[in-house]
Design an enzyme around this catalytic site. Sequence first.
Site, PDB file in Angstrom:
ATOM      1  CG  ASP A 241      -2.100   0.850   0.746  1.00 23.50           C
ATOM      2  OD1 ASP A 241      -2.107   1.730  -0.305  1.00 23.50           O
ATOM      3  OD2 ASP A 241      -3.127   0.875   1.542  1.00 23.50           O
TER       4      ASP A 241
HETATM    5  C1  BGC Z   1      -5.280   3.579   0.349  1.00 22.92           C
HETATM    6  C2  BGC Z   1      -5.234   2.152  -0.691  1.00 22.92           C
HETATM    7  C3  BGC Z   1      -5.547   2.943  -2.107  1.00 22.92           C
HETATM    8  C4  BGC Z   1      -3.695   2.901  -1.904  1.00 22.92           C
HETATM    9  C5  BGC Z   1      -3.650   3.771  -3.635  1.00 22.92           C
HETATM   10  C6  BGC Z   1      -3.637   3.825   0.046  1.00 22.92           C
HETATM   11  O1  BGC Z   1      -3.575   4.921   0.340  1.00 22.92           O
HETATM   12  O2  BGC Z   1      -5.044   2.449   1.729  1.00 22.92           O
HETATM   13  O3  BGC Z   1      -6.764   1.651   0.038  1.00 22.92           O
HETATM   14  O4  BGC Z   1      -5.625   1.851  -2.897  1.00 22.92           O
HETATM   15  O5  BGC Z   1      -3.753   4.247  -0.918  1.00 22.92           O
HETATM   16  O6  BGC Z   1      -4.262   5.184  -3.808  1.00 22.92           O
END
Ligand code: BGC
Length: 740
Positions: free
Chosen positions: A308
Amino acid sequence: MKYVLICFFTIACIFTTANLNAQTTIYQNPEASIDERVEDLLRRMTVYEKIGQMTQLNISMINTTGAASDVVLDEEKARYLIRNHHIGSFINGDAVPPETWFTFIYELSRVGLEESRLEIPVIYGIDHIHGASYLAESTIFPHNINLGATFNPIHAYATGWVTAYESVDIGHRWGFAPTIDLGVNPLWARIWETYGEDPHLASEMGRNFIEGYQGNEEIAPYRVAATGKHFVAYSDPRTGWDRTPVQLSMQAIREFHLPPFQAAVDAGIKTMMLNSGEVNGIPVHASYEFVTELLRDEMGFDGVVLTDWADIEKLVDLHRTAENYKEAVYQSVTAGIDVSMTPLDLNFNTALKELVDEGRITEERLDESVRRILRLKFELGLFEYPFPRSDRLYRIGTEENRLKALEAARESIVLLRNENDVLPAKEPNLIVVAGMSANSKRNLNGGWTLTWAGGTEEQYPEDMHTIYTALQKEYPAAEIRLIASELRSSANRDLLDSADLIIYAGGEEPYAEFTGNVTDLTLPSDQLSDVAFLSESETPLVLVLVLGRPRIITPIVEKTDAIIFTGLPGFEGGEAIANIISGRVNPSGRLPISYPMYTGHFSTYNHKPSAISSSALYPFGHGLSYTEFDYSDLQLGSHSVGMNESLTASVTVTNSGEVTGMESVLWYITNHVGRISRPVLELKHFEKIELEPGESTRLEFELVPQKHISYPDRYGNRILEPGRITVRVGDLSKEFMLVE
Ligand code: BGC
């Protein structure tokens, strides 16, 4: 006109690339097998090119301003990163018009091919969470909590299908959905991104989303990759705050949190995003046990594993499991990640290169990941069709797709309370509408809509309805009055008293991730006192809860005549709510979570016997209708069933009321004794049906003990013990014995 021309050019370009290359190399020959192509390409790559494929950077690294919302390519920045650092993937953006996205991705793809020595196409990833939510003019579905409330997987399928349909042509080939975490902790700010608290419901909804998204054949010649997130056990932090530590037994993780991810793997999901947080002391993206042993070796996931956002640096700054960034990269790569969503610098590339040079990470280890990444790109057809196309942009936001979102929204609205059948409101003369969500578009959508934490009111389409404007449309002959301020003024008091119905729409404003952390789950006090004030009038009062998680309303329940839980129903939500209020649509949503009664005691419906009671204000599965459904004649095929046999349970459901309605038939079991304590109830099967007044239907559920009754120990061994099992459906139940 400009785009039509570009499109012709694009198509010509696709064919030219494919034909020329077919004669020269194996990996560019579409006739060769994917395995051959991957191996051929891998052989030709340098270590640093491989590392580039493992890197994902944010749009702000390649746009003109460096702002997350700018979707205009700075060609030089992109050229630099691809030529010198071989970056294989980019993400993010803003809800700009399709033509803007098309131009951006078209140019990025062109630069990618021009600057990549081996002409490896870039892949673009984005958070299209409930429809193509980072695209202007697209169809926006309800969020997952609502899809869970429909108990009707066709709506999860439609969400996936439409998302692919509306976003693939602009070049978005990798969608960061579905979220298949369990919504078990009502404090958690991402409850609305989940399909609710039940593993079976989340599994079915997630599987259907994936089948709709990845399986959409109308998007040919393109294909897209879904992302299951966030593996695993992200959703139950002890503090309730996002990305804070989770302490959960491996047995509980396996029994409750793993099934939706296993269902996603079984459905062929192509990528998986890891939980940013620590579970039992180890951040998941640094855990060999979770990533390699569990997800890959045991669950059989052979797709791409992605961290993530900026998670590798969090190992240093937040979790402090690594002394410095290089060690953090070592931990993550050793754990088994394939792609680092770095996403704002090149530190991952530098550190990983040093680790390989030092011999701490082998090139063979890189090959494992790069093989998977290249395979993904080949499977999606990126080598043959690297460019977006602009000749099908008319597919975005069609009326047909909008109706799918409207249907999903309608089935997702849950009528929690309806004293004296105050709803539906037939032929009112005057309705007064108040509350912060009464005339708000953004509140109906929540986060991950147009922007990360929700757009501003002005960003929403002009023709999108709020609850207030939808009621005006719903009741053309009635007067609908909005109280926008000074609720307690004497003029407003008179207005309230003279109305036939008061609708108070409160809830939460949009938020995403940590911006939604709260220290008190109670509905904000101004809303509690507004409801108390409104209840002083003799006019019936309907409380409409527009929110992403169940805020505590216990002190005001009795002051209301009806309560509607709308969740975050998306662009069509206003209309769906008005349809329910008028009775044009009979409510059929059911709570996919337990709505807590107290701020200090939460538990899910499938709690353990020693938890004594769930103390829910409204239980999981609760939801009223304008008709009544009777359950009768529950039959089990046998009173005793062997471990490897199965049993047919059947029941008759009758619409005994006066209007047509939809009913979600939920089949539960109780396994009365277990060496590892058993939940008091477990949802094992559900089916949504529609019945006319007076109509009956007979439904069956094939109960397979190995599948529906067995449960895992902490190592994943399945336990199936003889004993007494109760099958429950509606208000009926019957027992049978499971025998050796
Ligand atoms: C979130 C994810 C998301 C990613 C990309 C993260 O902060 O936890 O769910 O897909 O950002 O934007």
